[in-house]
Design an enzyme around this catalytic site. Structure first.
Site, PDB file in Angstrom:
ATOM      1  N   LYS A 186      27.500 -34.183  -4.634  1.00  0.00           N
ATOM      2  CA  LYS A 186      26.414 -34.673  -3.771  1.00  0.00           C
ATOM      3  C   LYS A 186      26.134 -33.609  -2.708  1.00  0.00           C
ATOM      4  CE  LYS A 186      25.867 -36.454  -0.046  1.00  0.00           C
ATOM      5  NZ  LYS A 186      24.635 -35.692   0.287  1.00  0.00           N
ATOM      6  N   GLU A 262      37.434 -30.727   4.467  1.00  0.00           N
ATOM      7  CA  GLU A 262      37.189 -29.411   5.095  1.00  0.00           C
ATOM      8  C   GLU A 262      36.181 -29.666   6.204  1.00  0.00           C
ATOM      9  OE1 GLU A 262      38.654 -26.659   4.464  1.00  0.00           O
ATOM     10  OE2 GLU A 262      39.573 -26.971   2.518  1.00  0.00           O
ATOM     11  N   CYS A 296      31.567 -22.784   9.476  1.00  0.00           N
ATOM     12  CA  CYS A 296      32.701 -23.482  10.094  1.00  0.00           C
ATOM     13  C   CYS A 296      33.736 -22.492  10.585  1.00  0.00           C
ATOM     14  CB  CYS A 296      33.319 -24.447   9.097  1.00  0.00           C
ATOM     15  SG  CYS A 296      33.856 -23.603   7.614  1.00  0.00           S
ATOM     16  N   GLU A 393      30.949 -27.374  18.476  1.00  0.00           N
ATOM     17  CA  GLU A 393      30.792 -26.391  17.410  1.00  0.00           C
ATOM     18  C   GLU A 393      29.353 -25.872  17.532  1.00  0.00           C
ATOM     19  OE1 GLU A 393      31.324 -28.045  13.513  1.00  0.00           O
ATOM     20  OE2 GLU A 393      31.985 -26.141  12.713  1.00  0.00           O
TER      21      GLU A 393
HETATM   22  P1  NAD Z   1      27.490 -33.320   7.811  1.00  0.00           P
HETATM   23  O1  NAD Z   1      28.836 -33.912   7.987  1.00  0.00           O
HETATM   24  O2  NAD Z   1      26.363 -33.914   8.545  1.00  0.00           O
HETATM   25  O3  NAD Z   1      27.053 -33.373   6.276  1.00  0.00           O
HETATM   26  C1  NAD Z   1      27.866 -32.871   5.245  1.00  0.00           C
HETATM   27  C2  NAD Z   1      27.570 -33.644   3.967  1.00  0.00           C
HETATM   28  O4  NAD Z   1      27.880 -35.021   4.179  1.00  0.00           O
HETATM   29  C3  NAD Z   1      26.104 -33.617   3.545  1.00  0.00           C
HETATM   30  O5  NAD Z   1      26.062 -33.623   2.137  1.00  0.00           O
HETATM   31  C4  NAD Z   1      25.566 -34.919   4.097  1.00  0.00           C
HETATM   32  O6  NAD Z   1      24.450 -35.391   3.379  1.00  0.00           O
HETATM   33  C5  NAD Z   1      26.757 -35.833   3.898  1.00  0.00           C
HETATM   34  N1  NAD Z   1      26.811 -36.981   4.801  1.00  0.00           N
HETATM   35  C6  NAD Z   1      26.294 -37.094   6.068  1.00  0.00           C
HETATM   36  N2  NAD Z   1      26.584 -38.299   6.567  1.00  0.00           N
HETATM   37  C7  NAD Z   1      27.293 -38.966   5.620  1.00  0.00           C
HETATM   38  C8  NAD Z   1      27.882 -40.266   5.549  1.00  0.00           C
HETATM   39  N3  NAD Z   1      27.806 -41.122   6.548  1.00  0.00           N
HETATM   40  N4  NAD Z   1      28.562 -40.588   4.426  1.00  0.00           N
HETATM   41  C9  NAD Z   1      28.656 -39.722   3.401  1.00  0.00           C
HETATM   42  N5  NAD Z   1      28.116 -38.494   3.393  1.00  0.00           N
HETATM   43  C10 NAD Z   1      27.445 -38.113   4.501  1.00  0.00           C
HETATM   44  O7  NAD Z   1      27.660 -31.783   8.093  1.00  0.00           O
HETATM   45  P2  NAD Z   1      26.543 -30.641   8.039  1.00  0.00           P
HETATM   46  O8  NAD Z   1      25.784 -30.644   9.298  1.00  0.00           O
HETATM   47  O9  NAD Z   1      25.775 -30.710   6.748  1.00  0.00           O
HETATM   48  O10 NAD Z   1      27.460 -29.343   7.928  1.00  0.00           O
HETATM   49  C11 NAD Z   1      27.964 -28.715   9.054  1.00  0.00           C
HETATM   50  C12 NAD Z   1      29.410 -29.118   9.264  1.00  0.00           C
HETATM   51  O11 NAD Z   1      30.177 -28.776   8.109  1.00  0.00           O
HETATM   52  C13 NAD Z   1      30.034 -28.366  10.407  1.00  0.00           C
HETATM   53  O12 NAD Z   1      30.821 -29.236  11.179  1.00  0.00           O
HETATM   54  C14 NAD Z   1      30.912 -27.337   9.695  1.00  0.00           C
HETATM   55  O13 NAD Z   1      31.995 -26.872  10.459  1.00  0.00           O
HETATM   56  C15 NAD Z   1      31.365 -28.089   8.516  1.00  0.00           C
HETATM   57  N6  NAD Z   1      31.820 -27.170   7.479  1.00  0.00           N
HETATM   58  C16 NAD Z   1      33.160 -27.091   7.244  1.00  0.00           C
HETATM   59  C17 NAD Z   1      33.623 -26.205   6.291  1.00  0.00           C
HETATM   60  C18 NAD Z   1      35.090 -26.105   6.005  1.00  0.00           C
HETATM   61  O14 NAD Z   1      35.415 -25.587   4.952  1.00  0.00           O
HETATM   62  N7  NAD Z   1      35.971 -26.557   6.868  1.00  0.00           N
HETATM   63  C19 NAD Z   1      32.729 -25.407   5.568  1.00  0.00           C
HETATM   64  C20 NAD Z   1      31.362 -25.515   5.848  1.00  0.00           C
HETATM   65  C21 NAD Z   1      30.924 -26.415   6.802  1.00  0.00           C
END
Ligand code: NAD
Length: 487
Positions: A186, A262, A296, A393
C-alpha cells in the site's frame, strides 16, 4: 498476462499502469479516482484507481490463496524472479528516475541514486532467498535432537511513505517474497505511480498471480485497519511517521500479527572539536540536502563544538547558497520542491518559529519558482535549545545549528529526543568517534559520512523510531517464523 490500463507520460517514462493490482490482474478501484500532483508545478497530471475496504479484502483473499504455493516454490526460483525484477528496474533506470521526479519532485541525481539503491534490495534478497537456513543440535543431557527450521510468516501488508517511493517498496517486497510470503503493498497516495510501475516490472519478471498486490487508496486508515482485523494477515511492515506506526502496532495487537516499524527520526549531526571542517561541511550537505531533507535519516539537528560553530555555519550557508533549487525535470536542479503544500507550510512554520525564538538565518534570500512547493535551503545559527524545530522532524532543507562545549554535552544533546534512528559524528580521532557512536541511542551511526543506507546493512531504529531491521543478512528474518522440532 492481463494488460493494465496505462498512462503515457513524458519520455523516458515507460507506459505506467493506473489500476489496482489484485490477484495478478489490473482493475478499476471501487472508490473515486485519486489525482497525482507534480510538486514542481502544483498541477495534477494523472489519476489512479482508488481501493476501498472491499477491494482490500479481495487483495487479501488473493494473497491468502497464493500463500501456500508460493511458500513451496524453491528458494532458487523465488530468487530468480527477484533477480529478473532487479534487472527490469535497472533497464528502466532513467524511466523510474523521471517518474519519481515527476510525482515526488526528486531531482534526477537523487532519483537515480534511489533507483540504484531500491533495485539493490531485489538483488540482495534474491541472493538471500537461497540462504534460509535451519539448525541441528543435541540437548545437553542427550536423548533429544533439536531441529530448527524457518518458514514464511504468511500474507503481509507493506505500507510505504512518499519520500522514497521505489526504495521503500523494494526494501519490503524483496525480503517478503524471498522468504516465501505473499504481500499487499500500500504505497502513499502522493506517489502511487512508481509503485504501480514497480508492480508491472514484478509481473513481467514472473511473480505468480496473487503473490504481490498493490492497493492505492485515499482511505489508508480504513483499508489497513480492515486488513489487520483479519487474522489471515500475519504481518504488517510499515515505514512512515511515528504516530501512524503506534496506531498500526496497536491494531496488530488483537491478532498478534508480527510488526516491523521504520518510523521517524531526529538525527543529530555532531561536529567534534577536532573535526576536519571541509569534510564536516561536505557530509552536512549530503546529510541535509539529499532528497531536499525529506528523509528519515536526514540530519535534523547540527550540534557543533563552540570553537567551530561560527565557521561551520558560514561555510555550510555558502555551500547551500550555491545549490540550484528548481523543478525536478530541470537538469541543473540539485534541490527540488517539497512533496506537497501541507509539508511545505509545516517546514516554513518551523523556520518562522525558530527565527522568532532568536535564531539567525544565514543563507542569502533567493527567488523561488512561483508554482510548486519550494523552500529555500537555510542554515539557522544560534538556535535556542528549547526551539520547537529541534524537537520536530523538519523534513526540509533547513539546518539548525546548536553549540556545545564538550563531548559529554554533545552526547546528552544528541540523545535528548524520543527518536533513535540515526546519528552522525565527525572528528579526526577514530577512537573518540567510536566512543561517541557507542553512546548514541540510535539504531545507526555514520562516522565522518553523511549517508548510511546500504542494502547489505541492517537499517532501523530504536526508541520511538521503530522495531525491526530492513536489509542486510537480518532483513529476511522479519518475514520468517522459527520452528523447533524435537526428535
Ligand atoms: P505517514 O505516516 O503519514 O504515511 C506513511 C504511510 O502510511 C502512507 O502510505 C500513508 O498513506 C499511510 N497512512 C497514513 N495514515 C495511516 C493510518 N491511519 N493507517 C494506515 N496507514 C496510514 O508518513 P509520511 O508523511 O508519508 O512519511 C514521512 C514519515 O516517514 C517521516 O516521519 C519519516 O521519518 C518516515 N520515514 C521513515 C523511514 C525509516 O526507514 N525509518 C523511511 C522513510 C520515511
Amino acid at each position: 498476462m492481463d494488460a493494465p490500463a496505462t498512462l503515457t507520460l513524458p519520455t523516458p517514462i515507460p507506459p505506467t499502469p493506473t489500476g489496482l493490482f489484485i490477484g495478478g490482474r489490473w482493475r478499476e478501484g471501487s472508490g473515486g479516482p485519486i489525482g497525482v500532483e507534480d510538486p514542481s508545478t502544483g498541477e495534477i497530471f494523472a489519476a489512479v484507481a482508488n481501493a476501498t475496504v472491499g477491494d482490500a479484502e479481495e487483495a487479501l483473499d488473493a494473497a491468502v490463496a497464493a500463500q501456500e504455493e508460493w511458500a513451496a516454490v524453491p528458494g532458487r526460483e523465488r530468487g530468480e524472479i527477484l533477480r529478473a525484477a532487479f534487472e527490469g528496474i535497472i533497464r528502466e533506470r532513467e524511466g523510474f528516475a523521471a517518474l519519481i521526479g515527476l510525482e515526488m519532485g526528486k531531482p534526477r541525481a537523487d532519483a537515480l541514486a534511489e533507483v540504484t539503491y531500491g533495485a539493490e534490495f531485489l538483488r540482495w534478497f534474491a541472493e538471500e532467498a537461497v540462504r534460509i537456513e535451519g539448525g541441528f543440535a543435541t540437548a545437553p543431557e542427550g536423548g533429544l535432537r533439536i531441529l530448527t527450521m524457518k518458514q514464511p510468516v504468511g500474507p503481509t501488508l507493506l505500507i510505504t511513505p512518499w519520500n522514497f517511493p521505489l526504495a521503500m517498496a523494494t526494501r519490503k517486497v524483496g525480503p517478503a517474497l524471498a522468504a516465501g510470503c505473499t504481500a499487499i503493498l500500500k504505497p502513499a497516495a502522493q506517489t502511487p505511480l512508481t509503485a504501480l510501475l514497480f508492480a508491472a516490472v514484478m509481473q513481467r519478471a514472473g511473480v505468480p498471480n496473487g503473490v504481490l498486490g498493490v492497493l492505492v487508496t485515499s482511505e489508508s486508515a480504513q483499508v489497513s485497519s480492515a486488513l489487520l482485523a483479519d487474522q489471515r494477515l500475519r504481518k504488517v511492515s510499515f515505514t512512515g511517521s511515528t504516530p501512524v506506526g503506534r496506531l498500526l502496532t496497536a491494531q496488530a495487537a488483537p491478532n498478534l500479527q508480527r510488526v516491523s516499524m521504520e518510523l521517524g527520526g531526529n538525527g543529530a549531526f555532531v561536529v567534534l572539536e577536532d573535526a576536519d571542517l571541509d569534510r564536516a561541511v561536505a557530509g552536512a550537505m549530503v546529510a541535509k540536502l539529499r532528497n531536499g531533507g525529506q528523509s528519515c535519516t536526514a540530519a535534523n539537528r547540527f550540534l557543533v563544538h563552540e570553537r567551530l560553530a561560527g565557521e561551520f555555519s558560514r561555510r555550510l550557508a555558502s555551500a547551500m547558497d550555491a545549490v540550484t533549487v528548481g523543478p525536478a525535470a530541470d537538469p541543473d536542479t540539485e534541490v527540488g520542491p517539497i512533496v506537497d503544500g501541507v509539508q511545505r507550510e509545516r517546514v516554513q512554520a518551523l523556520v518562522g518559529g525558530a527565527l522568532e525564538s532568536g535564531a539567525d538565518a544565514l543563507c542569502a534570500p533567493r527567488p523561488l519558482p512561483e508554482c510548486g512547493h519550494f523552500v529555500a535551503p537555510t542554515v539557522l545559527a544560534r538556535v535556542p535549545a528549547d526551539a520547537p524545530i529541534l524537537a520536530a522532524e523538519i523534513f526540509g532543507p533547513v539546518a539548525p545549528v546548536v553549540e556545545f562545549a564538550d563531548d559529554a554535552e554533545a552526547l546528552a544533546l544528541a540523545n535528548d529526543t524520543e527518536h533513535g534512528l540515526v546519528g552522525f559524528v565527525f572528528g579526526s580521532d577514530i577512537d573518540r568517534c567510536l566512543t561517541f557512536a557507542e553512546g548514541l541511542r540510535t539504531g545507526m551511526v555514520g562516522i565522518n559520512r553523511g549517508v548510511v543506507s546500504n542494502a547489505a546493512a541492517p537499517f532501523g531504529g530504536i526508541k520511538q523510531s521503530g522495531l525491526g531491521r530492513e536489509g542486510g543478512p537480518v532483513g529476511i528474518e522479519e518475514y520468517l517464523d522459527l520452528k523447533y522440532v524435537a526428535a
